[in-house]
Design a protein around this motif. Sequence first.
Motif, mmCIF file in Angstrom:
data_model
loop_
_atom_site.group_PDB
_atom_site.id
_atom_site.type_symbol
_atom_site.label_atom_id
_atom_site.label_comp_id
_atom_site.label_asym_id
_atom_site.label_seq_id
_atom_site.Cartn_x
_atom_site.Cartn_y
_atom_site.Cartn_z
ATOM 1 N N TYR A 156 0.729 -1.137 0.037
ATOM 2 C CA TYR A 156 0.104 0.057 0.168
ATOM 3 C C TYR A 156 1.082 1.321 0.069
ATOM 4 O O TYR A 156 0.309 2.342 -0.633
ATOM 5 C CB TYR A 156 -1.058 0.043 1.193
ATOM 6 C CG TYR A 156 -0.094 0.037 2.550
ATOM 7 C CD1 TYR A 156 0.116 1.216 3.159
ATOM 8 C CD2 TYR A 156 -0.027 -1.239 3.344
ATOM 9 C CE1 TYR A 156 0.610 1.109 4.441
ATOM 10 C CE2 TYR A 156 0.506 -1.284 4.402
ATOM 11 C CZ TYR A 156 0.811 0.110 5.145
ATOM 12 O OH TYR A 156 1.305 0.045 6.289
ATOM 13 N N CYS A 160 1.282 4.514 -3.005
ATOM 14 C CA CYS A 160 1.469 5.866 -2.501
ATOM 15 C C CYS A 160 2.745 6.722 -3.057
ATOM 16 O O CYS A 160 2.800 7.734 -3.355
ATOM 17 C CB CYS A 160 1.219 6.152 -1.090
ATOM 18 S SG CYS A 160 -0.568 5.394 -0.708
ATOM 19 N N TYR A 163 2.852 7.358 -6.689
ATOM 20 C CA TYR A 163 2.010 8.297 -7.125
ATOM 21 C C TYR A 163 2.443 9.758 -6.983
ATOM 22 O O TYR A 163 2.079 10.604 -7.704
ATOM 23 C CB TYR A 163 0.732 8.426 -6.344
ATOM 24 C CG TYR A 163 -0.454 9.192 -6.721
ATOM 25 C CD1 TYR A 163 -1.299 8.866 -7.604
ATOM 26 C CD2 TYR A 163 -0.454 10.411 -6.169
ATOM 27 C CE1 TYR A 163 -2.332 9.386 -8.095
ATOM 28 C CE2 TYR A 163 -1.452 11.207 -6.642
ATOM 29 C CZ TYR A 163 -2.417 10.768 -7.468
ATOM 30 O OH TYR A 163 -3.426 11.612 -7.952
ATOM 31 N N LEU A 178 -2.598 15.894 -1.321
ATOM 32 C CA LEU A 178 -2.161 14.816 -1.524
ATOM 33 C C LEU A 178 -2.852 13.741 -0.734
ATOM 34 O O LEU A 178 -3.299 12.566 -1.455
ATOM 35 C CB LEU A 178 -0.599 14.698 -0.944
ATOM 36 C CG LEU A 178 0.085 13.394 -1.172
ATOM 37 C CD1 LEU A 178 0.040 12.951 -2.485
ATOM 38 C CD2 LEU A 178 1.620 13.504 -0.277
ATOM 39 N N LEU A 179 -3.174 13.827 0.568
ATOM 40 C CA LEU A 179 -4.014 12.827 1.051
ATOM 41 C C LEU A 179 -5.369 12.600 0.587
ATOM 42 O O LEU A 179 -5.889 11.543 0.223
ATOM 43 C CB LEU A 179 -4.252 13.337 2.658
ATOM 44 C CG LEU A 179 -2.952 13.573 3.530
ATOM 45 C CD1 LEU A 179 -3.373 13.711 5.076
ATOM 46 C CD2 LEU A 179 -1.997 12.267 3.249
ATOM 47 N N TRP A 182 -4.845 10.629 -2.645
ATOM 48 C CA TRP A 182 -4.556 9.127 -2.327
ATOM 49 C C TRP A 182 -5.873 8.408 -2.059
ATOM 50 O O TRP A 182 -6.195 7.443 -2.518
ATOM 51 C CB TRP A 182 -3.640 9.111 -1.047
ATOM 52 C CG TRP A 182 -2.347 9.175 -1.208
ATOM 53 C CD1 TRP A 182 -1.591 9.363 -2.748
ATOM 54 C CD2 TRP A 182 -1.038 9.078 -0.416
ATOM 55 N NE1 TRP A 182 -0.363 9.456 -2.361
ATOM 56 C CE2 TRP A 182 0.021 9.441 -1.254
ATOM 57 C CE3 TRP A 182 -1.138 9.243 0.967
ATOM 58 C CZ2 TRP A 182 1.340 9.660 -0.249
ATOM 59 C CZ3 TRP A 182 0.128 9.202 1.453
ATOM 60 C CH2 TRP A 182 1.157 9.411 0.941
ATOM 61 N N GLU A 185 -8.034 8.229 -5.170
ATOM 62 C CA GLU A 185 -7.439 6.985 -6.117
ATOM 63 C C GLU A 185 -7.673 5.752 -5.519
ATOM 64 O O GLU A 185 -7.553 4.429 -6.111
ATOM 65 C CB GLU A 185 -5.990 7.290 -6.243
ATOM 66 C CG GLU A 185 -5.675 8.527 -7.181
ATOM 67 C CD GLU A 185 -6.132 8.326 -8.421
ATOM 68 O OE1 GLU A 185 -6.580 7.003 -9.076
ATOM 69 O OE2 GLU A 185 -5.945 9.257 -9.312
ATOM 70 N N PHE A 187 -6.044 4.094 -2.780
ATOM 71 C CA PHE A 187 -4.720 3.634 -2.314
ATOM 72 C C PHE A 187 -5.184 3.403 -0.700
ATOM 73 O O PHE A 187 -4.452 2.747 -0.225
ATOM 74 C CB PHE A 187 -3.777 4.488 -2.503
ATOM 75 C CG PHE A 187 -3.357 5.011 -3.737
ATOM 76 C CD1 PHE A 187 -3.941 4.037 -5.021
ATOM 77 C CD2 PHE A 187 -2.885 6.022 -4.103
ATOM 78 C CE1 PHE A 187 -3.535 4.319 -6.487
ATOM 79 C CE2 PHE A 187 -2.361 6.334 -5.493
ATOM 80 C CZ PHE A 187 -2.909 5.603 -6.597
ATOM 81 N N VAL A 188 -6.196 4.125 -0.071
ATOM 82 C CA VAL A 188 -6.084 3.983 1.145
ATOM 83 C C VAL A 188 -7.175 2.907 1.594
ATOM 84 O O VAL A 188 -8.138 2.850 1.304
ATOM 85 C CB VAL A 188 -6.668 5.405 1.790
ATOM 86 C CG1 VAL A 188 -6.593 5.221 3.462
ATOM 87 C CG2 VAL A 188 -5.663 6.303 1.458
ATOM 88 N N ALA A 200 -4.684 8.160 5.742
ATOM 89 C CA ALA A 200 -3.677 8.366 4.890
ATOM 90 C C ALA A 200 -2.469 9.008 5.335
ATOM 91 O O ALA A 200 -1.287 9.216 4.936
ATOM 92 C CB ALA A 200 -4.498 9.415 3.401
ATOM 93 N N TYR A 203 -0.173 6.934 6.630
ATOM 94 C CA TYR A 203 0.816 6.207 5.434
ATOM 95 C C TYR A 203 2.048 7.386 4.968
ATOM 96 O O TYR A 203 2.995 7.116 4.774
ATOM 97 C CB TYR A 203 -0.103 6.426 4.117
ATOM 98 C CG TYR A 203 -0.998 5.059 4.202
ATOM 99 C CD1 TYR A 203 -1.141 4.298 5.226
ATOM 100 C CD2 TYR A 203 -1.787 5.197 2.854
ATOM 101 C CE1 TYR A 203 -2.026 3.326 5.245
ATOM 102 C CE2 TYR A 203 -2.720 4.049 2.987
ATOM 103 C CZ TYR A 203 -2.785 2.978 4.155
ATOM 104 O OH TYR A 203 -3.861 2.019 3.964
ATOM 105 N N LEU A 204 1.453 8.594 4.849
ATOM 106 C CA LEU A 204 2.652 9.624 4.669
ATOM 107 C C LEU A 204 3.598 9.899 5.811
ATOM 108 O O LEU A 204 4.591 9.958 5.596
ATOM 109 C CB LEU A 204 1.724 11.161 4.731
ATOM 110 C CG LEU A 204 2.626 12.412 4.371
ATOM 111 C CD1 LEU A 204 3.513 12.241 2.963
ATOM 112 C CD2 LEU A 204 1.888 13.640 4.369
#
Length: 424
Positions: A156, A160, A163, A178-179, A182, A185, A187-188, A200, A203-204
């Motif tokens: 995952y 990200c 991207y 950005l969040l 994500w 799209e 991704f989360v 998200a 993730y960052l």
Amino acid sequence: MMQECLIDRRYLIVLDDIWSTQHWDDIKYVFHRYVEGSRILLTTRFNEVADYACTLKGNHHVMSLLDPNESWELFCNIFPLERYRAPRFESFRSHLSNVLEKCEGLPQVIVTAAKRLSECKNNIQHELKKMEKEIELLGILDYSALALIYNQLPEYLKVCFLYLGIFPKRSEIQVKTLLRLWVAEGFVKPSRNKELEKIAYFYLKDLIDRSLVLLLFAEVTVNHNLEFLLSILPSTIWESPQLRHIELGALYTVDPPSVVKKNLQTLSWVGPTHCRKGVSVGCIVTFPERCAFPSQLKKLSLSGTNLFGRDLTVIGSLKRLEVLKMENAFHEEVWRVYEGGFYGLKYLVLKDKKLKRLEAYTDAFPCLEYLVLRCCHYLEEIPSSFGEIFCLKSIELDRCSRPSIVTSAKDIQEKLNKNFGEAK
């Protein structure tokens, strides 16, 4: 052996570039007999490792980017600059200054640059110019380190991170933007009692803790050129089961996946070298006879390929395909679309200098809304059956030479008005 040497002695030990908490666990037992005044200095790229190894939790030192003076000091600790003080090396020193400036205070890049120049035996001027170009175009010098960090990412996070490649190199990106991208799209991964934006953000934070991106106030700065990351990791691009959109330019040499990607929605290949099992002759590619496309594909762009009628029949059977863009992608002079072909297509862009006739049977392109024809110099007309497409909203002709094609477009407009009213 080392443990015995440290008994009853004060020591200062430097452990450089520890990659995981497991690595620290494997070696820390050597230092269990602590003598007052002894110290262990550990460096790592990962915040998790630093926090884990630090006896005072959260008290580890976070390195900042080096300023110009610190960059020069670090560089000169490795590279013997004093040998190049003579006037004849003025151009070399100027290029060297440019290289250090483009390193942007990143210690690892500066160290790599200094080591490469120190190890250069012949034509150091050429090596410096080569490095300067690499940093300018790619943003990094130590490709293996970046690839190693990337390969350790969970799936995952790989998505990200890749991207970020849609943004310009060294650009600053609003965190909120950005969040949301994500999340949009897909991704989360959803989790109970947690908002997607909060997930998200974690993730960052993980990418930041791995030193892959920098956080400056409420903005994210991309550390590396993701275009190059794609080019050095061609096979791993397809590993993510959540991959939905991929657009590849002429610089890439990525083969199609060996298995069908069910979630893939956008596929764009510009250039012929990306067609697996194809036969390449100059700028011409022949698709294999059994050319499979993802069933969920919504957008497809092809350029410079050698498609035959059978290939377009396969593409036309994709029920979810909504956007098709082809630029000099069709080999034959006549394109026949049979009944029910391109059932869900809404947007068709066709740029073809060879095509002479487009034949569409009844019920072909039933959902088409926009037709764009560009540089179709030999195309004689648009099929009259397009006048039966209720959804058709617009026909755009750009540099289409034949007067007959303009006439056919007007006839279709009149037919649409007659069949479905002036609102068309």
